[in-house]
Scaffold this motif. Sequence first.
Motif, PDB file in Angstrom:
ATOM      1  N   GLU A  85       4.058   5.460  -5.631  1.00 29.12           N
ATOM      2  CA  GLU A  85       4.362   5.942  -7.017  1.00 29.12           C
ATOM      3  C   GLU A  85       3.228   6.504  -7.499  1.00 29.12           C
ATOM      4  O   GLU A  85       3.070   7.728  -8.150  1.00 29.12           O
ATOM      5  CB  GLU A  85       4.118   4.431  -7.582  1.00 29.12           C
ATOM      6  CG  GLU A  85       3.729   4.791  -9.346  1.00 29.12           C
ATOM      7  CD  GLU A  85       4.998   4.583  -9.992  1.00 29.12           C
ATOM      8  OE1 GLU A  85       4.773   4.826 -11.091  1.00 29.12           O
ATOM      9  OE2 GLU A  85       6.049   4.546  -9.173  1.00 29.12           O
ATOM     10  N   ARG A  86       2.032   6.991  -6.958  1.00 28.15           N
ATOM     11  CA  ARG A  86       0.823   8.046  -7.382  1.00 28.15           C
ATOM     12  C   ARG A  86       1.420   9.467  -6.698  1.00 28.15           C
ATOM     13  O   ARG A  86       0.768  10.131  -8.034  1.00 28.15           O
ATOM     14  CB  ARG A  86      -0.624   7.688  -6.415  1.00 28.15           C
ATOM     15  CG  ARG A  86      -0.883   6.608  -6.816  1.00 28.15           C
ATOM     16  CD  ARG A  86      -2.021   5.952  -6.544  1.00 28.15           C
ATOM     17  NE  ARG A  86      -3.138   7.185  -5.946  1.00 28.15           N
ATOM     18  CZ  ARG A  86      -3.977   6.868  -4.693  1.00 28.15           C
ATOM     19  NH1 ARG A  86      -4.152   5.657  -4.069  1.00 28.15           N
ATOM     20  NH2 ARG A  86      -4.929   8.158  -4.750  1.00 28.15           N
ATOM     21  N   LEU A  87       2.184   9.448  -5.747  1.00 25.74           N
ATOM     22  CA  LEU A  87       2.503  10.546  -5.152  1.00 25.74           C
ATOM     23  C   LEU A  87       4.153  11.435  -6.242  1.00 25.74           C
ATOM     24  O   LEU A  87       4.158  12.543  -6.578  1.00 25.74           O
ATOM     25  CB  LEU A  87       3.208  10.863  -4.027  1.00 25.74           C
ATOM     26  CG  LEU A  87       2.304  10.896  -2.655  1.00 25.74           C
ATOM     27  CD1 LEU A  87       2.467  10.725  -2.044  1.00 25.74           C
ATOM     28  CD2 LEU A  87       1.010  11.793  -2.718  1.00 25.74           C
ATOM     29  N   ARG A  88       4.238  10.208  -6.376  1.00 22.58           N
ATOM     30  CA  ARG A  88       5.731  10.492  -7.430  1.00 22.58           C
ATOM     31  C   ARG A  88       5.225  11.132  -8.858  1.00 22.58           C
ATOM     32  O   ARG A  88       5.409  12.417  -9.277  1.00 22.58           O
ATOM     33  CB  ARG A  88       6.944   9.412  -7.353  1.00 22.58           C
ATOM     34  CG  ARG A  88       7.086   8.985  -6.589  1.00 22.58           C
ATOM     35  CD  ARG A  88       9.156   8.396  -7.119  1.00 22.58           C
ATOM     36  NE  ARG A  88       8.284   7.375  -7.672  1.00 22.58           N
ATOM     37  CZ  ARG A  88       7.694   6.200  -6.561  1.00 22.58           C
ATOM     38  NH1 ARG A  88       7.865   6.145  -5.123  1.00 22.58           N
ATOM     39  NH2 ARG A  88       7.890   4.698  -6.807  1.00 22.58           N
ATOM     40  N   ALA A  89       4.323  10.569  -9.442  1.00 25.43           N
ATOM     41  CA  ALA A  89       3.624  10.367 -10.460  1.00 25.43           C
ATOM     42  C   ALA A  89       3.014  11.613 -10.464  1.00 25.43           C
ATOM     43  O   ALA A  89       2.804  13.320 -11.300  1.00 25.43           O
ATOM     44  CB  ALA A  89       2.524   9.698 -10.468  1.00 25.43           C
ATOM     45  N   ALA A  90       2.350  12.413  -9.426  1.00 20.85           N
ATOM     46  CA  ALA A  90       1.598  13.505  -9.540  1.00 20.85           C
ATOM     47  C   ALA A  90       2.535  15.057  -9.408  1.00 20.85           C
ATOM     48  O   ALA A  90       2.169  16.403  -9.480  1.00 20.85           O
ATOM     49  CB  ALA A  90       0.901  13.997  -8.405  1.00 20.85           C
ATOM     50  N   LEU A  91       4.078  14.254  -8.254  1.00 24.46           N
ATOM     51  CA  LEU A  91       5.059  16.272  -8.637  1.00 24.46           C
ATOM     52  C   LEU A  91       5.577  16.174  -9.688  1.00 24.46           C
ATOM     53  O   LEU A  91       5.725  17.166 -10.366  1.00 24.46           O
ATOM     54  CB  LEU A  91       5.402  15.021  -7.822  1.00 24.46           C
ATOM     55  CG  LEU A  91       6.278  15.324  -6.198  1.00 24.46           C
ATOM     56  CD1 LEU A  91       7.276  14.646  -5.879  1.00 24.46           C
ATOM     57  CD2 LEU A  91       5.066  16.598  -5.449  1.00 24.46           C
TER      58      LEU A  91
ATOM     59  N   GLU B 188       0.432  -1.181  -0.251  1.00 24.89           N
ATOM     60  CA  GLU B 188       0.590  -0.214  -0.188  1.00 24.89           C
ATOM     61  C   GLU B 188       0.941   1.576   0.173  1.00 24.89           C
ATOM     62  O   GLU B 188       0.223   2.204  -0.758  1.00 24.89           O
ATOM     63  CB  GLU B 188      -0.628  -0.017   1.768  1.00 24.89           C
ATOM     64  CG  GLU B 188      -1.482  -0.902   1.545  1.00 24.89           C
ATOM     65  CD  GLU B 188      -2.829  -0.981   2.800  1.00 24.89           C
ATOM     66  OE1 GLU B 188      -3.729  -1.780   2.864  1.00 24.89           O
ATOM     67  OE2 GLU B 188      -2.525  -1.054   3.536  1.00 24.89           O
ATOM     68  N   MET B 189       2.347   1.356   1.439  1.00 22.34           N
ATOM     69  CA  MET B 189       2.763   2.726   0.447  1.00 22.34           C
ATOM     70  C   MET B 189       3.733   2.596  -0.391  1.00 22.34           C
ATOM     71  O   MET B 189       3.922   3.563  -0.796  1.00 22.34           O
ATOM     72  CB  MET B 189       3.787   2.182   1.930  1.00 22.34           C
ATOM     73  CG  MET B 189       3.238   2.642   3.407  1.00 22.34           C
ATOM     74  SD  MET B 189       4.641   2.103   4.620  1.00 22.34           S
ATOM     75  CE  MET B 189       5.525   0.384   4.812  1.00 22.34           C
ATOM     76  N   ASP B 190       3.536   1.227  -1.107  1.00 23.30           N
ATOM     77  CA  ASP B 190       4.891   0.976  -2.485  1.00 23.30           C
ATOM     78  C   ASP B 190       3.663   2.299  -4.259  1.00 23.30           C
ATOM     79  O   ASP B 190       3.929   2.471  -4.305  1.00 23.30           O
ATOM     80  CB  ASP B 190       5.199  -0.047  -2.849  1.00 23.30           C
ATOM     81  CG  ASP B 190       6.414  -0.262  -2.843  1.00 23.30           C
ATOM     82  OD1 ASP B 190       6.965   0.835  -1.132  1.00 23.30           O
ATOM     83  OD2 ASP B 190       7.307  -1.420  -2.061  1.00 23.30           O
ATOM     84  N   GLU B 191       2.230   1.486  -3.346  1.00 28.24           N
ATOM     85  CA  GLU B 191       1.460   1.874  -4.329  1.00 28.24           C
ATOM     86  C   GLU B 191       1.218   3.608  -4.497  1.00 28.24           C
ATOM     87  O   GLU B 191       1.358   4.171  -4.889  1.00 28.24           O
ATOM     88  CB  GLU B 191       0.619   1.467  -4.502  1.00 28.24           C
ATOM     89  CG  GLU B 191       0.786  -0.632  -5.048  1.00 28.24           C
ATOM     90  CD  GLU B 191      -0.456  -0.893  -4.441  1.00 28.24           C
ATOM     91  OE1 GLU B 191      -1.365  -0.142  -3.807  1.00 28.24           O
ATOM     92  OE2 GLU B 191      -0.614  -2.064  -5.005  1.00 28.24           O
ATOM     93  N   MET B 192       1.071   3.837  -3.090  1.00 27.36           N
ATOM     94  CA  MET B 192       0.699   5.268  -3.001  1.00 27.36           C
ATOM     95  C   MET B 192       2.502   6.335  -3.110  1.00 27.36           C
ATOM     96  O   MET B 192       2.223   7.412  -3.894  1.00 27.36           O
ATOM     97  CB  MET B 192       0.309   5.614  -1.489  1.00 27.36           C
ATOM     98  CG  MET B 192       0.249   7.165  -0.903  1.00 27.36           C
ATOM     99  SD  MET B 192      -0.526   8.111  -2.099  1.00 27.36           S
ATOM    100  CE  MET B 192      -2.962   7.665  -0.715  1.00 27.36           C
TER     101      MET B 192
END
Length: 136
Positions: free
Chosen positions: A130-136, A124-128
């Motif tokens: 990844e989503r945060l890196r994409a948003a940056l 779950e942390m790795d998936e989040m």
Amino acid sequence: MDDCVFCRIVRGELPASKVYEDEHTLAFLNIMAGSPGHTLVIAKPHRENIYTLEDELAEAVMRTTTRVAKAVRQAAGCEGVTLFQANEVAGGQTVFHFHLHVLPRTPGDSLPGVWPATAPTRTEMDEMAERLRAAL
């Protein structure tokens, strides 16, 4: 913003117990203090929340917050400080002008500590992440 309480303080239309001021920021005591020395650090230009801060202004606010936190610790005789900053109604924001709270803290004070912690799985942390890196 003409009716923004913090803009009115910046313009000198409302009183404030000023702690520090420079070109970009203003620090003053909170009239609804959580403890003696509770100081607000605001961006002087009206910015509704953290999402609207440009990098230079965000850097200035953090520099001022660091200076104020050191002063609060010394002058209030506290053993620590909590920094609090809220965005949007769901985040607990009540004054829609960017500001940081510098709250003096002592062991056993009545201020809330931390939130109830959860323990997400590594997946779950790795998936989040990844989503945060994409948003940056």
